[in-house]
Motif scaffolding. Structure first.
Motif, mmCIF file in Angstrom:
data_model
loop_
_atom_site.group_PDB
_atom_site.id
_atom_site.type_symbol
_atom_site.label_atom_id
_atom_site.label_comp_id
_atom_site.label_asym_id
_atom_site.label_seq_id
_atom_site.Cartn_x
_atom_site.Cartn_y
_atom_site.Cartn_z
ATOM 1 N N ASP A 166 48.466 71.096 54.396
ATOM 2 C CA ASP A 166 48.780 69.778 54.924
ATOM 3 C C ASP A 166 48.617 69.859 56.437
ATOM 4 O O ASP A 166 49.374 70.537 57.115
ATOM 5 N N ALA A 167 47.626 69.188 56.961
ATOM 6 C CA ALA A 167 47.259 69.346 58.367
ATOM 7 C C ALA A 167 48.147 68.575 59.328
ATOM 8 O O ALA A 167 48.012 68.716 60.527
ATOM 9 N N THR A 168 49.064 67.773 58.836
ATOM 10 C CA THR A 168 49.871 66.977 59.756
ATOM 11 C C THR A 168 50.888 67.832 60.505
ATOM 12 O O THR A 168 51.230 67.527 61.631
ATOM 13 N N LEU A 169 51.387 68.879 59.885
ATOM 14 C CA LEU A 169 52.385 69.757 60.492
ATOM 15 C C LEU A 169 53.620 69.000 60.958
ATOM 16 O O LEU A 169 54.264 69.367 61.914
ATOM 17 N N VAL B 215 36.557 76.994 64.389
ATOM 18 C CA VAL B 215 35.629 78.053 63.974
ATOM 19 C C VAL B 215 35.478 78.116 62.456
ATOM 20 O O VAL B 215 34.965 79.088 61.923
ATOM 21 N N GLY B 216 35.968 77.075 61.764
ATOM 22 C CA GLY B 216 35.690 76.968 60.346
ATOM 23 C C GLY B 216 36.835 77.147 59.389
ATOM 24 O O GLY B 216 36.633 77.170 58.177
ATOM 25 N N TYR B 217 38.094 77.259 59.885
ATOM 26 C CA TYR B 217 39.216 77.367 58.950
ATOM 27 C C TYR B 217 39.278 76.087 58.128
ATOM 28 O O TYR B 217 39.257 74.987 58.681
ATOM 29 N N PRO B 218 39.321 76.208 56.811
ATOM 30 C CA PRO B 218 39.282 75.015 55.937
ATOM 31 C C PRO B 218 40.586 74.245 55.958
ATOM 32 O O PRO B 218 41.554 74.611 55.305
ATOM 33 N N LEU B 219 40.609 73.180 56.705
ATOM 34 C CA LEU B 219 41.808 72.369 56.900
ATOM 35 C C LEU B 219 42.353 71.806 55.597
ATOM 36 O O LEU B 219 43.548 71.639 55.448
ATOM 37 N N THR C 19 50.915 75.527 70.950
ATOM 38 C CA THR C 19 51.808 75.089 69.872
ATOM 39 C C THR C 19 51.200 75.460 68.523
ATOM 40 O O THR C 19 50.035 75.869 68.447
ATOM 41 N N THR C 20 51.954 75.263 67.479
ATOM 42 C CA THR C 20 51.448 75.495 66.132
ATOM 43 C C THR C 20 50.265 74.584 65.845
ATOM 44 O O THR C 20 49.254 75.010 65.288
ATOM 45 N N GLN C 21 50.370 73.327 66.247
ATOM 46 C CA GLN C 21 49.282 72.366 66.043
ATOM 47 C C GLN C 21 48.021 72.812 66.781
ATOM 48 O O GLN C 21 46.922 72.725 66.247
ATOM 49 N N GLU C 22 48.179 73.305 67.997
ATOM 50 C CA GLU C 22 47.017 73.774 68.764
ATOM 51 C C GLU C 22 46.392 75.007 68.117
ATOM 52 O O GLU C 22 45.164 75.146 68.094
ATOM 53 N N ALA C 23 47.224 75.893 67.580
ATOM 54 C CA ALA C 23 46.699 77.074 66.884
ATOM 55 C C ALA C 23 45.884 76.650 65.666
ATOM 56 O O ALA C 23 44.796 77.184 65.416
ATOM 57 N N LEU C 24 46.387 75.688 64.920
ATOM 58 C CA LEU C 24 45.651 75.180 63.769
ATOM 59 C C LEU C 24 44.323 74.560 64.208
ATOM 60 O O LEU C 24 43.290 74.803 63.602
ATOM 61 N N HIS C 25 44.364 73.808 65.284
ATOM 62 C CA HIS C 25 43.140 73.186 65.789
ATOM 63 C C HIS C 25 42.114 74.249 66.185
ATOM 64 O O HIS C 25 40.930 74.141 65.858
ATOM 65 N N LYS C 26 42.565 75.288 66.884
ATOM 66 C CA LYS C 26 41.649 76.371 67.284
ATOM 67 C C LYS C 26 41.021 77.020 66.056
ATOM 68 O O LYS C 26 39.828 77.313 66.051
ATOM 69 N N ALA C 27 41.829 77.285 65.035
ATOM 70 C CA ALA C 27 41.303 77.925 63.821
ATOM 71 C C ALA C 27 40.283 77.031 63.122
ATOM 72 O O ALA C 27 39.261 77.507 62.625
ATOM 73 N N THR C 28 40.524 75.723 63.106
ATOM 74 C CA THR C 28 39.583 74.816 62.445
ATOM 75 C C THR C 28 38.283 74.696 63.240
ATOM 76 O O THR C 28 37.233 74.430 62.655
#
Length: 91
Positions: A21-24, A13-17, A2-11
């Motif tokens: 807005d991280a709630t999506l 490895v250091g993607y600056p959350l 999902t989009t949320q899982e993609a965001l989690h994967k990126a964070t």
């Protein structure tokens, strides 16, 4: 994925959350802008690709391996599909 899982994967490895807005939560207009910012951010695509090992799949020293999935995502959205539709293809 999902989009949320993609965001989690990126964070992972250091993607600056804090950059978005991280709630999506798609019901909030402000978070929709945050998701759009994430999708437009090349740093997000680099981080997601790193987390998924895209850099290991590329040969020949091409250092912008994250661009092809980014462009495919834009094409998905332009065709009227959702981000979750796109990220599901990465699972």
């Amino acid at each position: 994925m999902t989009t949320q899982e993609a965001l989690h994967k990126a964070t992972e490895v250091g993607y600056p959350l804090h950059r978005i807005d991280a709630t999506l939560n798609e019901r909030k207009p402000s978070s929709r802008v945050g998701v759009q910012d994430m999708v437009r951010d090349p740093i997000f695509w680099f981080a997601l690709g790193w987390a998924l090992g895209w850099h290991e799949q590329q040969g020949g020293g091409y250092d912008q391996w994250w661009r092809e999935p980014w462009h495919r995502c834009v094409d998905f959205v332009a065709a009227g599909k959702t981000l979750d539709d796109f990220f599901a293809t990465l699972a």
